[in-house]
Design a protein around this motif. Structure first.
Motif, short mmCIF file in Angstrom:
data_model
loop_
_atom_site.label_atom_id
_atom_site.label_comp_id
_atom_site.label_asym_id
_atom_site.label_seq_id
_atom_site.Cartn_x
_atom_site.Cartn_y
_atom_site.Cartn_z
N UNK A 342 1.15 61.45 -2.10
CA UNK A 342 -0.29 62.02 -1.54
C UNK A 342 -0.94 60.81 -0.43
N UNK A 343 -0.24 59.85 -0.10
CA UNK A 343 -0.92 59.03 0.89
C UNK A 343 -0.23 59.54 2.14
N UNK A 344 -1.24 60.18 3.20
CA UNK A 344 -0.50 60.82 4.16
C UNK A 344 -1.37 60.20 5.43
N UNK A 345 -1.96 59.41 5.25
CA UNK A 345 -2.65 58.50 6.31
C UNK A 345 -3.08 57.22 5.96
N UNK A 346 -3.28 56.16 7.10
CA UNK A 346 -3.60 55.11 6.90
C UNK A 346 -3.40 54.16 7.95
N UNK A 347 -3.61 52.80 7.90
CA UNK A 347 -3.38 51.69 8.90
C UNK A 347 -2.51 50.65 8.30
N UNK A 348 -1.22 50.39 8.89
CA UNK A 348 -0.32 49.34 8.19
C UNK A 348 -0.63 48.15 8.95
N UNK A 349 -0.89 46.95 8.24
CA UNK A 349 -0.93 45.66 8.64
C UNK A 349 0.48 45.30 9.26
N UNK A 350 0.28 44.91 10.58
CA UNK A 350 1.56 44.65 11.15
C UNK A 350 1.71 42.95 11.56
N UNK A 351 0.22 42.38 11.48
CA UNK A 351 0.46 41.02 11.86
C UNK A 351 -0.88 40.33 11.08
N UNK A 352 -0.97 39.07 10.88
CA UNK A 352 -1.92 38.59 10.37
C UNK A 352 -2.09 37.11 11.02
N UNK A 353 -3.50 36.86 11.39
CA UNK A 353 -3.87 35.68 11.84
C UNK A 353 -4.08 34.70 10.78
N UNK A 354 -3.30 33.60 10.79
CA UNK A 354 -3.21 32.61 9.59
C UNK A 354 -4.80 31.97 9.38
N UNK A 355 -5.44 31.78 10.25
CA UNK A 355 -6.83 31.38 10.16
C UNK A 355 -8.15 32.46 9.62
N UNK A 356 -7.62 33.56 9.51
CA UNK A 356 -8.59 34.72 9.57
C UNK A 356 -9.16 34.83 8.07
N UNK A 357 -10.01 35.91 7.74
CA UNK A 357 -10.60 36.11 6.70
C UNK A 357 -9.42 37.08 5.99
N UNK A 358 -8.77 37.90 6.87
CA UNK A 358 -7.58 38.66 6.09
C UNK A 358 -6.55 37.71 5.38
N UNK A 359 -6.14 36.49 6.00
CA UNK A 359 -5.24 35.64 5.31
C UNK A 359 -5.90 35.04 4.14
N UNK A 360 -7.19 34.72 4.21
CA UNK A 360 -7.83 33.98 3.29
C UNK A 360 -7.95 34.93 2.06
N UNK A 361 -8.07 36.28 2.46
CA UNK A 361 -8.25 37.29 1.33
C UNK A 361 -7.13 37.85 0.71
N UNK A 362 -5.95 37.41 1.11
CA UNK A 362 -4.74 37.71 0.51
C UNK A 362 -4.04 39.12 1.13
N UNK A 363 -4.45 39.60 2.38
CA UNK A 363 -3.71 40.57 2.70
C UNK A 363 -2.27 40.20 3.37
N UNK A 364 -1.64 41.32 3.48
CA UNK A 364 -0.13 40.90 3.65
C UNK A 364 0.50 41.81 4.70
N UNK A 365 1.36 41.39 5.42
CA UNK A 365 2.09 42.33 6.50
C UNK A 365 2.68 43.46 5.46
#
Length: 421
Positions: A342-365
């Motif tokens: 049922x997941x038909x849309x979204x945005x896939x993470x393709x890269x992460x800035x190692x010093x960013x909020x995303x990296x600190x929050x635990x987002x993954x490629x």
């Protein structure tokens, strides 16, 4: 061939730049036309937002009040430039010709020069290089302040330039300093010595435009040999939305549609009303056999806030997550097999800035973002528009993601960065 043309730079393109040229979809009323938007009046190509897709598959291409006290010169205020009320005008041919003659004094030609290494016939590099023309476009002098004159143009006209050669009305030449640029909205601001500027144009209020209003495009189609070419047409529609691919990621530009003829080289030029005010910046056109009179300009009311912020900060500050993204529809099926049906849309993470909020929050490629603050995300443009239109630096956000087949919630605090997300 591509259906849309961001007024492709004129005329030089390297094979490498051709390879990098991106595609995008036109939305709204043009949703039946297939194709992508390619680099505007200049020839600077679009840089992919991330090279992740190239790493996983090779067949997908990644895809701007009171009247002035001195007529023709923008008045400087503490808040920067403003749009002006549109004055009534007798639209006789004589008056229009007089207006065009005056407005043309504020139009400049811009040549983007980039270093090219010289080579021997066998392909070996010679130990010298020179700046050569990579493309050309148009600009508008919108403000003269003391010893400086300021020019607005499209970002794609000046992107990656090592030198910006300016030709002003009358043929004098000089070089410009880049004050700042915003790739996402395709806007850039330059500075030249005021001695080369004869006059400036003020911005009219684009919110007053209606379909059928007379407009004129002034620019340098096909290069400086046809400088200060004027074409006349009407506003065909307002508030069109066009999807473009930029070096800062995919974006939806709000544009004015016009049938005034614009061609490669017109990018960054003025779309003026019959009072001689800039009500748009010519940036895009449809380039398809059998299609005529479909050009697009960034409205003046969208230009002015970006110009003012660039003048203050040298760039546009936006909230930053720290990820590269690709729309789920662009990802090969093999990378989506673990997602629920049922997941038909979204945005896939393709890269992460190692010093960013995303990296600190635990987002993954390969995490797939499906909502932000409970607002559904169907593609990367949705996420970017919500982020830039509704949030500010320092705001806390909640991202709903799928990691494999498991749904998770990620909390993070937005920071500021010149990168796109």
């Amino acid at each position: 061939m591509d259906n849309f043309n961001q007024l492709n730079p004129w005329p030089v393109e390297t094979e490498e730049k051709k390879r990098k040229q991106g595609k995008a979809r036109l939305k709204g009323f043009m949703n039946t036309v297939a194709g992508g938007i390619i680099g505007s009046v200049l020839t600077i190509t679009i840089i992919p937002h991330t090279d992740y897709l190239e790493n996983i598959y090779s067949n997908v291409e990644t895809k701007v009040s009171q009247l002035s006290e001195q007529p023709g010169n923008a008045r400087s205020t503490s808040e920067g430039i403003t749009v002006q009320k549109t004055a009534a005008m007798n639209n006789s041919q004589g008056n229009i010709a007089n207006m065009v003659e005056e407005a043309s004094k504020s139009i400049v030609g811009i040549v983007n020069k980039q270093t090219q290494s010289n080579r021997f016939p066998n392909g070996a590099n010679i130990n010298d290089s020179e700046a050569v023309e990579s493309g050309s476009g148009t600009g508008v002098i919108y403000k003269i302040d003391g010893n400086s004159a300021f020019i607005v143009t499209n970002n794609h006209v000046i992107e990656d330039a090592e030198e910006l050669a300016i030709t002003v009305y009358g043929g004098e030449q000089t070089t410009a300093e880049l004050i700042g640029a915003d790739p996402l909205t395709d806007i850039a601001v330059l500075k030249i010595d005021a001695k080369y500027a004869e006059k400036s144009l003020e911005f009219g209020d684009s919110s007053t435009l209606r379909a059928g209003d007379t407009v004129l495009a002034i620019g340098n189609p096909l290069g400086l040999d046809l400088s200060n070419t004027v074409t006349q047409g009407i506003v065909s529609a307002v508030d069109r939305s066009v999807s473009v691919s930029t070096s800062a990621g995919n974006w939806e530009l709000n544009v004015i549609q016009t049938d005034a003829a614009i061609n490669p080289g017109n990018s960054g030029g003025a779309l003026v009303n019959t009072s001689g005010q800039v009500i748009g910046m010519n940036s895009l056109k449809i380039a398809e056999d059998g299609v005529e009179g479909l050009g697009f300009a960034i409205p003046s009311n969208d230009l002015v806030p970006i110009i003012n912020e660039i003048m203050r900060n040298g760039k546009v500050e936006r909230p930053y997550i720290g990820v590269g993204l690709a729309s789920l529809e662009e990802i090969p099926q093999m990378y989506k097999q673990s997602l629920p049906n049922d997941v038909q849309g979204g945005a896939m993470v393709t890269s992460i800035d190692p010093d960013s909020a995303a990296a600190k929050a635990g987002l993954q490629v390969q995490d797939v973002i499906v909502s932000i603050n409970d607002t559904k995300v169907t593609n990367s443009v949705d996420l970017r528009k919500y982020l830039y239109s509704n949030l500010e630096v320092g705001d806390k956000v909640s991202l709903s993601i799928y990691r494999g087949g498991e749904k998770k919630t990620i909390q993070l605090t937005l920071t500021s960065n010149s990168k796109s997300l």
